[in-house]
Design an enzyme around this catalytic site. Structure first.
Site, mmCIF file in Angstrom:
data_model
loop_
_atom_site.group_PDB
_atom_site.id
_atom_site.type_symbol
_atom_site.label_atom_id
_atom_site.label_comp_id
_atom_site.label_asym_id
_atom_site.label_seq_id
_atom_site.Cartn_x
_atom_site.Cartn_y
_atom_site.Cartn_z
ATOM 1 N N LYS A 26 14.418 4.904 28.023
ATOM 2 C CA LYS A 26 14.448 4.634 26.731
ATOM 3 C C LYS A 26 16.080 5.877 26.878
ATOM 4 O O LYS A 26 16.791 5.443 26.658
ATOM 5 C CB LYS A 26 13.919 4.939 25.965
ATOM 6 C CG LYS A 26 14.182 3.494 24.711
ATOM 7 C CD LYS A 26 13.357 3.394 23.416
ATOM 8 C CE LYS A 26 12.154 3.458 23.539
ATOM 9 N NZ LYS A 26 11.977 1.868 22.964
ATOM 10 N N ARG A 96 10.831 7.127 18.486
ATOM 11 C CA ARG A 96 10.159 6.670 19.992
ATOM 12 C C ARG A 96 10.123 7.442 20.870
ATOM 13 O O ARG A 96 10.819 8.148 21.280
ATOM 14 C CB ARG A 96 11.369 5.215 19.754
ATOM 15 C CG ARG A 96 11.539 4.569 18.738
ATOM 16 C CD ARG A 96 12.686 4.034 19.560
ATOM 17 N NE ARG A 96 13.609 2.990 18.488
ATOM 18 C CZ ARG A 96 13.019 1.658 17.668
ATOM 19 N NH1 ARG A 96 12.117 0.582 18.499
ATOM 20 N NH2 ARG A 96 13.976 1.041 17.072
ATOM 21 N N GLY A 105 4.174 -0.595 24.145
ATOM 22 C CA GLY A 105 2.699 -0.113 23.452
ATOM 23 C C GLY A 105 1.642 0.443 23.024
ATOM 24 O O GLY A 105 1.110 0.876 22.762
ATOM 25 N N MET A 107 2.357 3.965 23.915
ATOM 26 C CA MET A 107 2.635 5.308 23.073
ATOM 27 C C MET A 107 3.103 4.805 21.831
ATOM 28 O O MET A 107 3.572 3.758 21.589
ATOM 29 C CB MET A 107 3.707 6.577 24.033
ATOM 30 C CG MET A 107 3.276 7.082 24.647
ATOM 31 S SD MET A 107 3.823 8.162 26.027
ATOM 32 C CE MET A 107 5.231 6.919 26.547
ATOM 33 N N ARG A 363 16.657 -2.231 29.531
ATOM 34 C CA ARG A 363 15.446 -1.513 30.431
ATOM 35 C C ARG A 363 15.686 -2.914 31.519
ATOM 36 O O ARG A 363 15.944 -4.274 31.297
ATOM 37 C CB ARG A 363 13.950 -1.527 30.359
ATOM 38 C CG ARG A 363 13.821 -1.776 29.658
ATOM 39 C CD ARG A 363 12.442 -1.578 29.041
ATOM 40 N NE ARG A 363 11.153 -2.397 28.494
ATOM 41 C CZ ARG A 363 9.813 -2.203 27.971
ATOM 42 N NH1 ARG A 363 10.123 -0.377 27.671
ATOM 43 N NH2 ARG A 363 9.876 -3.080 26.755
ATOM 44 N N HIS A 481 2.856 -7.742 23.061
ATOM 45 C CA HIS A 481 2.819 -6.245 23.900
ATOM 46 C C HIS A 481 1.982 -7.487 25.568
ATOM 47 O O HIS A 481 1.557 -7.252 26.704
ATOM 48 C CB HIS A 481 2.131 -5.265 23.562
ATOM 49 C CG HIS A 481 0.597 -5.583 23.889
ATOM 50 N ND1 HIS A 481 -0.983 -5.502 24.593
ATOM 51 C CD2 HIS A 481 1.075 -3.915 24.582
ATOM 52 C CE1 HIS A 481 -0.859 -4.309 25.697
ATOM 53 N NE2 HIS A 481 -0.268 -3.627 25.592
ATOM 54 N N SER A 793 -6.410 2.834 67.367
ATOM 55 C CA SER A 793 -5.906 1.838 66.162
ATOM 56 C C SER A 793 -7.103 3.382 65.293
ATOM 57 O O SER A 793 -8.337 3.335 64.939
ATOM 58 C CB SER A 793 -6.866 0.689 66.155
ATOM 59 O OG SER A 793 -6.487 -0.370 64.924
ATOM 60 N N CYS A 860 -5.547 -0.146 60.791
ATOM 61 C CA CYS A 860 -6.877 -1.602 60.743
ATOM 62 C C CYS A 860 -7.648 -1.202 60.301
ATOM 63 O O CYS A 860 -8.868 -2.294 59.266
ATOM 64 C CB CYS A 860 -7.483 -2.074 62.357
ATOM 65 S SG CYS A 860 -9.033 -0.990 62.451
ATOM 66 N N TYR A 880 1.780 -0.733 64.794
ATOM 67 C CA TYR A 880 2.029 -1.873 63.505
ATOM 68 C C TYR A 880 0.406 -1.619 62.660
ATOM 69 O O TYR A 880 0.206 -0.547 62.708
ATOM 70 C CB TYR A 880 0.766 -3.003 64.712
ATOM 71 C CG TYR A 880 -0.248 -3.195 65.455
ATOM 72 C CD1 TYR A 880 -1.496 -3.219 63.704
ATOM 73 C CD2 TYR A 880 0.316 -2.692 66.482
ATOM 74 C CE1 TYR A 880 -2.112 -3.237 65.022
ATOM 75 C CE2 TYR A 880 -1.331 -2.050 67.095
ATOM 76 C CZ TYR A 880 -3.022 -2.607 66.669
ATOM 77 O OH TYR A 880 -3.757 -2.016 66.762
HETATM 78 C C1 PEP Z 1 -12.582 1.498 59.557
HETATM 79 O O1 PEP Z 1 -13.398 1.751 59.583
HETATM 80 O O2 PEP Z 1 -11.211 1.785 58.930
HETATM 81 C C2 PEP Z 1 -12.213 0.317 60.113
HETATM 82 C C3 PEP Z 1 -12.023 0.224 60.545
HETATM 83 O O3 PEP Z 1 -13.761 0.161 60.885
HETATM 84 P P1 PEP Z 1 -14.969 -0.201 59.508
HETATM 85 O O4 PEP Z 1 -14.393 -1.380 57.925
HETATM 86 O O5 PEP Z 1 -15.427 -1.675 60.176
HETATM 87 O O6 PEP Z 1 -15.970 0.479 59.931
#
Ligand code: PEP
Ligand code: MG
Length: 904
Positions: A26, A96, A105, A107, A363, A481, A793, A860, A880
């Site tokens: 602000k 303010r 809203g 604070m 803002r 709000h 991975s 993963c 990836y």
């Molecule tokens: C992990 O451990 O991050 C994973 C992808 O395998 P899981 O969740 O199947 O143990």
């Protein structure tokens, strides 16, 4: 000496928009608007640094602050030609809050500071408006006693109501007794009497006098704003939004201008474009003869700003465009200037005092996901921003909203309508209705879908709003709000459904002649503002041509690939539609949980409970065709794209038959007694199954289990190749911690590979062999792991579990306490802990690459779909990220933004 105070105003401005961290949003924007020459009432900002010092000193102002305030105040007095605390020509100010990022809203604010017995007569004399002065005074008393005298000092009232409610009741009683409909109907004499009675009540209730010295009022208000940084609402909001406590809030002290000085005065809130749809239309609400809090609090239903803002509910009310055309034109001009200056949609607050327009705030406005997308693309088309800016405009998390369900239009046509309101938050939702935030939290905890219904919007309800699937209010406008908060979260929300009459005592809501009870089910269409009885079907809302166009633009900048975690051909297809470039994790054990997997599960159990090698081999032989078929189908959907197939990683006890019927069936199949089945099951029980006989360890004990799966992968691939396909399987070994585990498994894999080539008469059958990195030891010896593994991975679920020593299945019992006590900023199973788990990843990347420079690197764990974690993966140099199908677009956008931010 630390500089705590930064002035702004027509003649002298010290800050600007770049000093957001120090001045809060602000303060920084007030300074910026003043620099642009817009009509900003003079004032000054006390920095966030001062707030932090205030708390370091145990809730005491730094020594130099008071002098600084007096000096800055003198400059404001000069600018405004008025004097604070003066008998004849008194200046009043507002105090303010304003943090780095807006916390709507959450604070406190105190208005009309400086009004007291000494200054009241002078102000009456100067304005000639006694009613206005006493109305302003009663507002000061109500706000100040609540915010400064009660909340800031953490006074707990005996009646549990608090001073504010007591005073509101006194005012309502007066209105009822005299038959006054609106606040503006109250006579001057009644207002005067009310102020006197208010002060008596305060003395009696809080045991202190209401301060009658303007400087006491000012310093009290500044301290209270600081203290509101640690108020309950603000703290809850910060935990949810992951805002650190260390930011602190600034305090903006600014000359008051009054929207409540009669019918040539007004106040309003506006957005430079429609925050719900993103349309390039000036959008807003206003009230004549009112102060800003009246619009935001939702206590009066506001008028539309202009024709574009008219809708079914407010079309009969006068717009500012019609009522005050010159001032509207001036405001419209300012809207254009602000947009072209900030190059983003602005949320502005303005006040008109006796025909003069003042700007009180601007803002970047909160918006729905659809609006964010449309605005970013429009602004790019209009040449306001470049393409990279367009791509970075959308918080990847909001894509979730666009992918979220809407009410099925076919069902909606037939549904029974309960009420209509304003469409404040997008999408559809259904749930059982509850009337308090506490109930919303409690009911949601038991796994129920709830819709929180409230009379009007109240920041105190924040936890309940979060827990609810949707929010519905009877009063308030699009800028209230609840609307702001819900929109920020992308939560389905309808406000101002005026036909609803709520009875808090009986926990019922009436709509016309119908009465609904707590626990009844409603469905909300937050995009249209419609409330229906019962549960309606939801539908996918992904068919947005602009969404695809936007994602295509984003993909141009992305350097990381995005894959998906999918275990069925259906999930794989969904993920492909969302743009997945392969499967990063196929959890083999999931094929035993799904639909039509009874037979396969039975065979798996038979295999697990086998004791001799022969018994086991027989079960594996029976299991083989099922496993091969599932893998075949998924590889087929993902033709030409990499598919990481992970060897079985089940904690065995999960698959042990529990019911007597299942135990008997298995016993029959194995030709043993049911008691023997129970005995063998007991042997499989482990004290710590998560770190027990799972993952690669199973294959070390029972190599035939590995062999069966690997043969299934290769035979499925061979068959596809013969059919003209190009499968790209990647075999992944889970839960490894030692390079020899990999060498052991690799031998089996190579043997199966050779055997398949021969059987199918193939020259090649391409595949990769790799490992999960999910145990800290594996991360630390990544150089050795990479000798055998062609890819890593990162299984950050287990890596987090084992790095923290937090059981991933049991964090529910303590994680909230860690967050509430600010020990952790966020749940490390949701957002990657970059400090330690991240270090393990960086170490693995570095060591893995040393051995094998072209090693493929992916993630993963669940973090693959979390935008902050994706950015980390980009910086760590991963090839990836892989995440669940619905999070693929989030990961794509997050990866594109990471590339842009890191100089693509
Ligand atoms: C992990 O451990 O991050 C994973 C992808 O395998 P899981 O969740 O199947 O143990
Ligand atoms: Mg794991």
């Amino acid at each position: 000496m630390t500089k705590y105070i930064y002035e702004f105003g027509p003649r002298r401005t010290e800050g600007d928009a770049t000093r957001n961290d120090l001045l809060g949003g602000k303060g920084a924007n007030l300074a910026e608007m003043a620099r642009l020459g817009l009509p900003v009432p003079a004032g000054f900002t006390i920095s966030t640094e001062c707030c932090n010092h205030y708390f370091e000193l145990g809730g005491r102002f730094p020594d130099t602050l008071e002098d600084g305030i007096l000096k800055a105040l003198a400059n404001v007095e000069n600018e405004m030609n008025m004097k604070f605390g003066d008998r004849e020509n008194p200046l009043l100010v507002s105090c303010r809050s304003g943090a780095r990022s807006s916390m709507p809203g959450m604070m406190e604010t105190v208005l009309n500071v400086g009004l007291c017995s000494k200054t009241i007569p002078g102000l009456i004399q100067r304005t000639g408006n006694e009613w206005f002065v006493y109305d302003a005074y009663r507002r000061l008393i109500m706000m100040y006693s609540d915010v400064v005298m009660e909340k800031a000092d953490q006074v707990i009232s005996e009646d549990g109501m608090g001073i504010r409610l007591n005073l509101e009741m006194m005012m309502n009683n007066l209105k009822n007794d005299r038959g006054y409909e609106n606040d503006t109907d109250i006579s001057v004499d009644d207002l005067k009497g009310l102020c006197d009675r208010f002060k008596k009540k305060i003395k009696e209730y809080l045991k202190t006098d209401f301060p009658d010295d303007p400087y006491d009022q000012l310093m009290g208000a500044v301290g209270a704003v600081f203290k509101s940084w640690y108020g309950k609402r603000a703290v809850s909001y910060r935990r949810i939004e992951h805002i650190p406590d260390s930011w602190g809030t600034a305090v903006n002290v600014q000359s008051m201008v009054f929207g409540n000085m009669g019918n040539t005065s007004a106040t309003g809130v506006a957005f430079s474009r429609d925050p719900a749809t993103g349309e390039d239309k000036f959008y807003g609400e206003w009230l004549v003869n009112a102060q800003g809090e009246d619009v935001v609090a939702g206590t009066r239903t506001p008028n539309p700003l202009n024709n574009d803002t008219k809708n079914r509910q407010n079309k009969h009310l006068p717009s500012l465009e019609e009522a005050m055309p010159d001032l509207y034109a001036q405001l419209f001009e300012i809207r254009n200037r602000l947009e072209s200056h900030y190059k983003d949609m602005q949320d502005i607050e303005f006040t008109i005092q006796e025909g003069r327009l003042y700007m009180l705030q601007c803002r970047n406005g909160k918006r729905t996901a659809t609006a964010a997308l449309n605005m970013a693309m429009d602004m790019f088309d209009q040449g306001m921003i470049d393409e990279k800016t367009m791509v970075c405009r959308l918080d990847p998390r909001v894509l979730d909203d666009m992918l979220h369900p809407i009410v099925d239009p076919a069902e909606e046509q037939k549904a029974a309508k309960v009420a209509e309101g304003l469409p404040a938050g997008p999408g559809g939702a259904w749930g059982e209705i509850v009337f308090t935030a506490e109930d919303a939290v409690q009911w949601a905890k038991t796994g129920k879908n709830v819709i929180l219904i409230r009379e009007e919007t109240n920041p105190e309800d924040i936890e309940g709003m979060r827990a609810a699937s949707a929010i519905l209010t009877a009063r308030g406008g699009m800028t209230s709000h609840a609307a702001l908060v819900a929109r920020g979260w992308g939560k389905c929300c309808i406000v101002g459904a005026g036909a609803l009459k709520i009875n808090m005592e009986t926990r019922q809501v009436r709509a016309g002649t119908r009465v609904f009870n707590e626990g009844d089910v409603f469905t909300l269409n937050g995009t249209k503002g419609m409330v229906y009885e019962g549960r309606l079907k939801m539908k996918d809302a992904t068919e947005n041509s602009r969404f695809k166009q936007f994602m295509t633009a984003a993909d141009k900048y992305r350097t990381m690939q995005v894959r998906t975690n999918a275990d069925t051909p259906e999930d794989a297809r969904t993920a492909l539609e969302f743009g997945a470039q392969g499967i990063g994790l196929f959890r083999t054990e999931h094929m035993f949980y799904g639909a039509d997997s009874d037979r396969a599960l039975f065979l798996l159990r038979k295999m697990i409970l086998s004791q001799s090698r022969d018994e086991r081999q027989q079960a594996l032989d029976e299991l083989f065709p099922h496993v091969k078929k599932e893998i075949y189908e998924t590889l087929k959907v993902m033709d030409n794209l990499p598919v990481t197939l992970r060897l079985l990683d089940p904690p065995l006890h999960e698959f042990v038959p529990q019911s007597e019927k299942n135990q008997e069936e298995i016993a029959r199949a194995l030709g043993i007694d049911p008691e023997e089945v129970v005995r063998r099951s007991v042997l499989l029980k482990e004290s710590n199954p998560m770190i027990g006989h799972r993952g690669v360890r199973l294959g070390i004990t029972f190599p035939e289990i590995t062999r069966m799966q690997v043969m299934a992968v290769f035979e499925a691939s061979a068959q596809l190749i013969q059919e003209g396909g190009s499968p790209l399987p990647e075999i992944m070994v889970p839960v490894t911690c030692n390079e020899k585990e990999l060498e052991f498994t690799r031998k089996i894999v190579e043997d199966c590979h050779g055997q398949t080539l021969e059987t199918y008469g193939l020259k090649t059958l391409p595949y990769l062999f790799g490992t999960m990195i999910e145990i800290p030891r594996a991360a630390l010896i990544a150089d050795k792991m990479a000798e055998t593994a062609e890819f890593f991975s990162f299984g950050t679920n287990d890596l987090t579990q084992m790095c923290f020593g937090f059981s991933r299945d049991d964090i529910g019992s303590f994680m909230n306490d860690y967050i509430d006590n600010a020990i952790l900023a966020s749940d490390p199973f949701e957002t990657l802990d970059q400090e330690a788990v991240g270090s393990l990843i960086e170490i693995s990347v570095e060591r893995g690459k040393k051995t094998r420079p072209d090693i493929k690197l992916g993630i993963c764990g669940e973090h693959g779909g979390d935008s902050a974690s994706v950015e980390f993966c980009h910086r760590a140099g991963l090839t990836y990220v892989s995440c669940s199908p619905y999070r693929v677009p989030i990961a794509r956008l997050a990866a594109a933004q990471a590339a842009i931010k890191n100089g693509a």
